[in-house]
Design a protein around this motif. Structure first.
Motif, PDB file in Angstrom:
ATOM      1  N   ASP A 111       0.839  -1.204   0.000  1.00 17.11           N
ATOM      2  CA  ASP A 111       0.000   0.000   0.000  1.00 17.11           C
ATOM      3  C   ASP A 111       0.871   1.251   0.000  1.00 17.11           C
ATOM      4  O   ASP A 111       0.477   2.289  -0.537  1.00 17.11           O
ATOM      5  CB  ASP A 111      -0.910   0.011   1.231  1.00 17.11           C
ATOM      6  CG  ASP A 111      -1.796  -1.222   1.297  1.00 17.11           C
ATOM      7  OD1 ASP A 111      -2.569  -1.434   0.343  1.00 17.11           O
ATOM      8  OD2 ASP A 111      -1.693  -1.971   2.286  1.00 17.11           O
ATOM      9  N   VAL A 112       2.038   1.144   0.614  1.00 14.64           N
ATOM     10  CA  VAL A 112       3.052   2.195   0.560  1.00 14.64           C
ATOM     11  C   VAL A 112       4.381   1.538   0.221  1.00 14.64           C
ATOM     12  O   VAL A 112       4.606   0.368   0.535  1.00 14.64           O
ATOM     13  CB  VAL A 112       3.160   2.971   1.898  1.00 14.64           C
ATOM     14  CG1 VAL A 112       1.878   3.719   2.190  1.00 14.64           C
ATOM     15  CG2 VAL A 112       3.526   2.049   3.041  1.00 14.64           C
ATOM     16  N   VAL A 113       5.264   2.293  -0.431  1.00 16.85           N
ATOM     17  CA  VAL A 113       6.545   1.756  -0.868  1.00 16.85           C
ATOM     18  C   VAL A 113       7.660   2.694  -0.389  1.00 16.85           C
ATOM     19  O   VAL A 113       7.545   3.921  -0.523  1.00 16.85           O
ATOM     20  CB  VAL A 113       6.601   1.613  -2.406  1.00 16.85           C
ATOM     21  CG1 VAL A 113       7.964   1.094  -2.851  1.00 16.85           C
ATOM     22  CG2 VAL A 113       5.491   0.687  -2.898  1.00 16.85           C
ATOM     23  N   VAL A 114       8.726   2.094   0.139  1.00 20.95           N
ATOM     24  CA  VAL A 114       9.854   2.860   0.665  1.00 20.95           C
ATOM     25  C   VAL A 114      11.147   2.351   0.023  1.00 20.95           C
ATOM     26  O   VAL A 114      11.606   1.258   0.369  1.00 20.95           O
ATOM     27  CB  VAL A 114       9.964   2.744   2.200  1.00 20.95           C
ATOM     28  CG1 VAL A 114      11.143   3.577   2.721  1.00 20.95           C
ATOM     29  CG2 VAL A 114       8.672   3.176   2.874  1.00 20.95           C
ATOM     30  N   ASP A 161       0.932  12.089   0.221  1.00 23.66           N
ATOM     31  CA  ASP A 161       1.200  10.922  -0.628  1.00 23.66           C
ATOM     32  C   ASP A 161       2.684  10.591  -0.702  1.00 23.66           C
ATOM     33  O   ASP A 161       3.053   9.448  -0.993  1.00 23.66           O
ATOM     34  CB  ASP A 161       0.670  11.168  -2.048  1.00 23.66           C
ATOM     35  CG  ASP A 161      -0.843  11.288  -2.077  1.00 23.66           C
ATOM     36  OD1 ASP A 161      -1.509  10.425  -1.490  1.00 23.66           O
ATOM     37  OD2 ASP A 161      -1.360  12.244  -2.693  1.00 23.66           O
ATOM     38  N   VAL A 162       3.535  11.590  -0.487  1.00 22.94           N
ATOM     39  CA  VAL A 162       4.985  11.384  -0.516  1.00 22.94           C
ATOM     40  C   VAL A 162       5.572  12.029   0.737  1.00 22.94           C
ATOM     41  O   VAL A 162       5.270  13.184   1.046  1.00 22.94           O
ATOM     42  CB  VAL A 162       5.635  12.015  -1.771  1.00 22.94           C
ATOM     43  CG1 VAL A 162       7.146  11.767  -1.764  1.00 22.94           C
ATOM     44  CG2 VAL A 162       5.015  11.467  -3.047  1.00 22.94           C
ATOM     45  N   PHE A 189       2.009  15.088  -6.713  1.00 22.22           N
ATOM     46  CA  PHE A 189       1.297  14.593  -5.533  1.00 22.22           C
ATOM     47  C   PHE A 189       1.718  15.392  -4.292  1.00 22.22           C
ATOM     48  O   PHE A 189       2.775  16.020  -4.258  1.00 22.22           O
ATOM     49  CB  PHE A 189       1.529  13.098  -5.298  1.00 22.22           C
ATOM     50  CG  PHE A 189       0.933  12.214  -6.373  1.00 22.22           C
ATOM     51  CD1 PHE A 189      -0.361  11.722  -6.256  1.00 22.22           C
ATOM     52  CD2 PHE A 189       1.669  11.880  -7.503  1.00 22.22           C
ATOM     53  CE1 PHE A 189      -0.907  10.911  -7.242  1.00 22.22           C
ATOM     54  CE2 PHE A 189       1.140  11.081  -8.497  1.00 22.22           C
ATOM     55  CZ  PHE A 189      -0.156  10.595  -8.367  1.00 22.22           C
ATOM     56  N   SER A 190       0.887  15.354  -3.278  1.00 25.02           N
ATOM     57  CA  SER A 190       1.150  16.110  -2.055  1.00 25.02           C
ATOM     58  C   SER A 190       2.342  15.508  -1.315  1.00 25.02           C
ATOM     59  O   SER A 190       2.473  14.291  -1.197  1.00 25.02           O
ATOM     60  CB  SER A 190      -0.089  16.088  -1.147  1.00 25.02           C
ATOM     61  OG  SER A 190      -0.473  14.758  -0.845  1.00 25.02           O
ATOM     62  N   SER A 191       3.229  16.375  -0.817  1.00 24.66           N
ATOM     63  CA  SER A 191       4.463  15.875  -0.211  1.00 24.66           C
ATOM     64  C   SER A 191       4.880  16.731   0.971  1.00 24.66           C
ATOM     65  O   SER A 191       4.501  17.896   1.095  1.00 24.66           O
ATOM     66  CB  SER A 191       5.584  15.848  -1.252  1.00 24.66           C
ATOM     67  OG  SER A 191       5.853  17.151  -1.731  1.00 24.66           O
ATOM     68  N   THR A 192       5.695  16.137   1.821  1.00 28.79           N
ATOM     69  CA  THR A 192       6.277  16.831   2.955  1.00 28.79           C
ATOM     70  C   THR A 192       7.587  16.134   3.298  1.00 28.79           C
ATOM     71  O   THR A 192       7.962  15.149   2.653  1.00 28.79           O
ATOM     72  CB  THR A 192       5.330  16.835   4.175  1.00 28.79           C
ATOM     73  OG1 THR A 192       5.878  17.659   5.190  1.00 28.79           O
ATOM     74  CG2 THR A 192       5.108  15.435   4.707  1.00 28.79           C
ATOM     75  N   ARG A 206       0.671   4.135  -2.867  1.00 26.84           N
ATOM     76  CA  ARG A 206       0.529   3.265  -4.030  1.00 26.84           C
ATOM     77  C   ARG A 206       0.188   4.057  -5.291  1.00 26.84           C
ATOM     78  O   ARG A 206       0.688   3.752  -6.382  1.00 26.84           O
ATOM     79  CB  ARG A 206      -0.544   2.215  -3.733  1.00 26.84           C
ATOM     80  CG  ARG A 206      -1.069   1.413  -4.920  1.00 26.84           C
ATOM     81  CD  ARG A 206      -0.002   0.787  -5.776  1.00 26.84           C
ATOM     82  NE  ARG A 206       0.928  -0.036  -5.024  1.00 26.84           N
ATOM     83  CZ  ARG A 206       1.995  -0.622  -5.543  1.00 26.84           C
ATOM     84  NH1 ARG A 206       2.290  -0.434  -6.830  1.00 26.84           N
ATOM     85  NH2 ARG A 206       2.796  -1.353  -4.801  1.00 26.84           N
ATOM     86  N   SER A 207      -0.599   5.113  -5.182  1.00 31.47           N
ATOM     87  CA  SER A 207      -0.959   5.914  -6.355  1.00 31.47           C
ATOM     88  C   SER A 207       0.266   6.576  -6.973  1.00 31.47           C
ATOM     89  O   SER A 207       0.378   6.701  -8.200  1.00 31.47           O
ATOM     90  CB  SER A 207      -1.994   6.979  -5.975  1.00 31.47           C
ATOM     91  OG  SER A 207      -1.501   7.839  -4.954  1.00 31.47           O
TER      92      SER A 207
END
Length: 336
Positions: free
Chosen positions: A104-107, A132-133, A204-207, A179-180
């Motif tokens: 669902d999330v990738v690192v 998202d990031v 995508f939204s990031s921080t 994932r998106s």
């Protein structure tokens, strides 16, 4: 640059986040035999309750890295091993890992534990807030040499001035992606892959989350000065056409200067009745313009060479096998 200085894209409307997401760790490995033994225990200690998928990509290692990875795969059902047919480089190995990751999330992270697993819990907190990031931002680079720190700073500033896609400073590949985002990145087909730029390009939204990068737990770095130089060159050429435009402007200035100087020589000859002898100045001018032309041809060649590679449409990488539970589950294996 701190995490607070990073550009934060506005959060989209809240979307439901899984309370217990599957976390895919993408780990490119090239001659990382000494580091592999410590990697999974360190991750399990940092994330004892998490559901984790380990995606190791053996990038043509010549030591016993593959042997150790296959042993891990046989003993741990969470481990997936992709064995590339040769050394394709870290950017391609990372791409192969993203293609295989199902989480669902990738690192993406390094096997040497310079990307601390403890930070992933903070990544998840920001992800649950709606980002998202989530980047890992190196707050302290004092362990890098002075030259490396300076060249890294110059590169980020130079890249961000030239390219239309801005990449955050002091941010490597270590980040959490929804994932998106991963699905968007895997749609990008270019062969010359500068992953930091591709991660930034999809948006995508990031921080960011700050951290201090520790020393390697084992082994030695595979990135020398020459590889870093070529890596920087790939990034600039892949994301900016400004180096091509510069020579248009420079050529225009040289042409204008030549016209002005030519007019001066003609006027001087008409007034004084003789030309100005100047073998030395003539040679300097010829050599200067010849050097300018060779540099411009070299830059054009960098772009043409990438067009040449892209038009071949070769696959990004070739896998000798994909192993789960010690068994080859790739299409090639099923065909046999």
């Amino acid at each position: 640059m701190t995490a607070q200085d990073l550009p934060r894209m506005p959060l989209p409307p809240a979307r439901p986040r899984k309370a217990d997401p599957l976390i895919s760790l993408v780990v490119p490995c090239y001659a990382e035999s000494e580091a592999i033994d410590a990697f999974i225990p360190a991750v399990d200690a940092a994330l004892p309750q998490a559901r984790i998928e380990f995606v190791f990509v053996n990038d043509g290692s010549r030591d016993d890295t593959l042997v150790k990875l296959l042993a891990l795969s046989r003993g741990d059902p969470r481990v997936v091993v992709a064995d590339l047919s040769r050394n394709f480089g870290k950017e391609i190995a990372m791409t192969a890992g993203l293609d295989l990751a199902t989480g669902d999330v990738v690192v993406p992270m390094d096997a040497d534990l310079q990307d601390p697993p403890e930070l992933i819990a903070q990544f998840l907190e920001r992800w649950r807030e709606g980002y998202d990031v989530v980047h890992g931002v190196r707050a302290d680079r004092s362990k890098d040499g002075r030259i490396k720190r300076a060249t890294a700073q110059w590169f980020y500033r130079f890249f961000n001035r030239l390219a239309s896609t801005e990449i955050p400073e002091n941010v490597g590949d270590f980040r959490l992606m929804d994932r998106s985002v991963v699905d968007a990145v895997t749609q990008l087909p270019e062969r010359s892959r500068f992953m930091k730029g591709l991660f930034a390009w999809v948006g995508f939204s990031s921080t960011g989350v700050e951290y201090a990068r520790p020393e390697r737990c084992a082994g030695t770095t595979k990135f020398g000065f020459w590889k870093l130089w070529n890596f920087a060159l790939d990034g600039i050429v892949s994301f900016s056409t400004m180096p091509l435009r510069v020579w248009t402007y420079l050529g225009t200035l040289v042409a204008l200067f030549s016209l002005v100087y030519g007019g001066y020589v003609i006027a001087r000859t008409l007034i004084f009745g003789r030309d100005v002898p100047g073998y030395a100045s003539l040679m300097v001018t010829v050599l200067f313009l010849g050097g300018i032309q060779l540099i411009s041809l070299g830059i054009i060649g960098e772009y043409v060479s990438r067009l040449f590679v892209e038009t071949k449409q070769r696959p990004l990488y070739l896998c000798q096998g994909v192993y789960r539970k010690g068994r080859d589950v790739s299409k090639r294996a099923r065909a046999v």
